[in-house]
Design an enzyme around this catalytic site. Structure first.
Site, mmCIF file in Angstrom:
data_model
loop_
_atom_site.group_PDB
_atom_site.id
_atom_site.type_symbol
_atom_site.label_atom_id
_atom_site.label_comp_id
_atom_site.label_asym_id
_atom_site.label_seq_id
_atom_site.Cartn_x
_atom_site.Cartn_y
_atom_site.Cartn_z
ATOM 1 N N MET A 1 0.843 -1.193 0.000
ATOM 2 C CA MET A 1 0.000 0.000 0.000
ATOM 3 C C MET A 1 0.882 1.248 0.000
ATOM 4 O O MET A 1 1.664 1.454 0.931
ATOM 5 C CB MET A 1 -0.897 -0.003 1.251
ATOM 6 C CG MET A 1 -2.074 -0.947 1.129
ATOM 7 S SD MET A 1 -3.224 -0.786 2.510
ATOM 8 C CE MET A 1 -2.325 -1.659 3.771
ATOM 9 N N CYS A 84 -4.948 0.003 -9.111
ATOM 10 C CA CYS A 84 -5.063 1.289 -8.415
ATOM 11 C C CYS A 84 -6.042 2.222 -9.124
ATOM 12 O O CYS A 84 -5.886 2.504 -10.312
ATOM 13 C CB CYS A 84 -3.692 1.956 -8.300
ATOM 14 S SG CYS A 84 -3.777 3.516 -7.424
ATOM 15 N N ASN A 184 -8.556 -10.585 -2.330
ATOM 16 C CA ASN A 184 -8.339 -9.348 -1.569
ATOM 17 C C ASN A 184 -9.611 -8.496 -1.544
ATOM 18 O O ASN A 184 -10.362 -8.479 -2.503
ATOM 19 C CB ASN A 184 -7.179 -8.561 -2.223
ATOM 20 C CG ASN A 184 -7.067 -7.132 -1.719
ATOM 21 O OD1 ASN A 184 -7.234 -6.190 -2.488
ATOM 22 N ND2 ASN A 184 -6.809 -6.968 -0.440
HETATM 23 C C1 LIG Z 1 -3.867 3.927 1.536
HETATM 24 C C2 LIG Z 1 -3.946 2.807 0.528
HETATM 25 C C3 LIG Z 1 -2.901 2.618 -0.351
HETATM 26 C C4 LIG Z 1 -2.951 1.597 -1.300
HETATM 27 N N1 LIG Z 1 -1.894 1.416 -2.136
HETATM 28 C C5 LIG Z 1 -1.886 0.354 -2.970
HETATM 29 C C6 LIG Z 1 -0.737 0.070 -3.759
HETATM 30 O O1 LIG Z 1 0.264 0.793 -3.729
HETATM 31 N N2 LIG Z 1 -0.778 -1.012 -4.549
HETATM 32 C C7 LIG Z 1 -1.870 -1.851 -4.589
HETATM 33 O O2 LIG Z 1 -1.841 -2.846 -5.311
HETATM 34 N N3 LIG Z 1 -2.966 -1.587 -3.878
HETATM 35 C C8 LIG Z 1 -2.982 -0.525 -3.059
HETATM 36 N N4 LIG Z 1 -4.090 -0.289 -2.298
HETATM 37 C C9 LIG Z 1 -5.249 -1.205 -2.388
HETATM 38 C C10 LIG Z 1 -5.079 -2.362 -1.403
HETATM 39 O O3 LIG Z 1 -3.955 -3.114 -1.727
HETATM 40 C C11 LIG Z 1 -6.289 -3.297 -1.434
HETATM 41 O O4 LIG Z 1 -6.436 -3.816 -2.726
HETATM 42 C C12 LIG Z 1 -7.578 -2.580 -1.050
HETATM 43 O O5 LIG Z 1 -7.380 -1.696 0.020
HETATM 44 C C13 LIG Z 1 -8.654 -3.607 -0.685
HETATM 45 O O6 LIG Z 1 -8.202 -4.471 0.315
HETATM 46 P P1 LIG Z 1 -8.521 -4.235 1.877
HETATM 47 O O7 LIG Z 1 -10.004 -4.176 2.014
HETATM 48 O O8 LIG Z 1 -7.901 -5.417 2.573
HETATM 49 O O9 LIG Z 1 -7.890 -2.939 2.252
HETATM 50 C C14 LIG Z 1 -4.084 0.744 -1.368
HETATM 51 C C15 LIG Z 1 -5.135 0.948 -0.470
HETATM 52 C C16 LIG Z 1 -5.079 1.959 0.463
HETATM 53 C C17 LIG Z 1 -6.226 2.147 1.409
#
Ligand SMILES: Cc1cc2nc3c(=O)[nH]c(=O)nc-3n(C[C@H](O)[C@H](O)[C@H](O)COP(=O)(O)O)c2cc1C
Length: 310
Positions: A1, A84, A184
């Site tokens: 992230m 993203c 995910n």
């Molecule tokens: C602050 C933030 C930064 C993120 N940055 C990335 C990233 O750099 N690369 C990526 O593949 N996903 C990124 N994501 C998405 C997360 O990897 C994930 O796919 C998404 O938050 C859903 O999963 P979760 O419900 O477990 O958070 C980001 C999400 C958040 C909230």
């Protein structure tokens, strides 16, 4: 992230027992890597293996070049971001915007796979939009172009972070491809992990937001870390704060505030939610690294005194 899973955070998550951690997304354009922000984002952590990095970009040759450079710098897995939804990334035809162009996705993956002898993995969404839920097609393309694994966030690009993640598309993808599939989206505890894994048959799950302010969560779900006491949580916060301050230098005081806010949000059993918000507000007024540390150390001491008296 991006903005979260920096070296100090990955180090903690790994120590608590995360099975795999990935660095922050960086642009595939190597000419942007000279900034100190980019340099820190690309920093790996000694002892964490495989070293997994994530790149974003929309040009096959640039992606191939970035994969090669990361491999030469020690990466053992290169992940390509097709998930993203951030405007800053999509405007540049990268991230989830690419899901609209299946041919380009194929060329990007093929170029990366041909460029390096290490696994290329991909992170996708369930599709471009609800009308065009093409995650299944994209996953098939990823497999045929040589990707080693696919992570699927169960929302479309158009959904951004709205609504609940769905796992029907994830299950269909698992059914279709023979490379490992990682689910995910909205997973935050062991029961959900069990439900998603049995419901979809996926090989693993990826957890994002639930680990903010809780780097122990991944190891806990994996069954290698027990429940932390409040005092142990404070010890982790202090360790994280100190590591972040060291890592970012002068900028650390500001950058670590969001992490501490996430910890306080989740510190159930330590006062009420409003009380904790007040603590965050006070913490955010501190402008010296030492003062931030002392603030947490005092709270940790208070918790231990209460524990001892109980
Ligand atoms: C602050 C933030 C930064 C993120 N940055 C990335 C990233 O750099 N690369 C990526 O593949 N996903 C990124 N994501 C998405 C997360 O990897 C994930 O796919 C998404 O938050 C859903 O999963 P979760 O419900 O477990 O958070 C980001 C999400 C958040 C909230």
């Amino acid at each position: 992230m991006a903005g979260v899973t920096d070296a100090p955070f990955r180090q903690l998550a790994w120590r608590f027992g995360a099975g795999h951690v990935v660095g922050e997304m960086v642009s595939a354009k190597a000419d942007l890597w000279h900034t100190s922000k980019s340099r820190l984002r690309r920093q790996s952590v000694v002892g964490i293996s495989p070293v997994a990095v994530q790149i974003a970009g929309g040009d096959p040759a640039t992606i191939a070049d970035a994969a090669r450079r990361h491999w030469r710098d020690g990466a053992e897995i290169v992940d390509i971001n097709f998930g993203c939804p951030a405007r800053k990334v999509c405007r540049k035809a990268a991230g989830s915007a690419l899901l609209a162009d299946e041919d380009l996705v194929a060329r990007i993956i093929a170029a990366a796979v041909a460029a390096v002898p290490i696994p290329i993995t991909v992170k996708i969404r369930s599709g471009y939009s609800l009308e065009r839920r093409n995650g299944l097609t994209i996953a098939g393309i990823a497999e045929s172009e040589g990707a080693a694994a696919v992570t699927v966030h169960g929302r479309t690009r158009a959904c951004r972070f709205l609504g609940a993640a769905e796992y029907d598309t994830v299950a269909a993808i698992k059914d279709k491809v023979s490379i490992p599939v990682i689910a995910n989206g909205d997973i935050s505890d062991a029961a959900q992990v069990h439900q998603v894994m049995t419901g979809t048959g996926v090989d693993a799950v990826m957890i994002g937001r639930a680990a903010l302010g809780a780097p122990w969560l991944l190891g806990q779900i994996a069954g290698v870390t027990g429940v932390l006491s409040l005092a142990e949580k404070f010890d982790t916060m202090i360790e994280h704060l100190h590591a972040g301050q060291q890592f970012y230098g002068d900028a650390g005081v500001r950058i670590m505030r969001k992490h501490m806010m996430w910890y306080f949000e989740k510190l159930d059993g330590f006062g009420g939610a409003e009380e904790r918000r007040a603590l965050v507000r006070t913490f955010n007024t501190l402008i010296e690294a030492e003062a931030q540390l002392q603030f947490l150390q005092q709270l940790a001491l208070d918790v231990r005194v209460v524990d001892a008296a109980a």
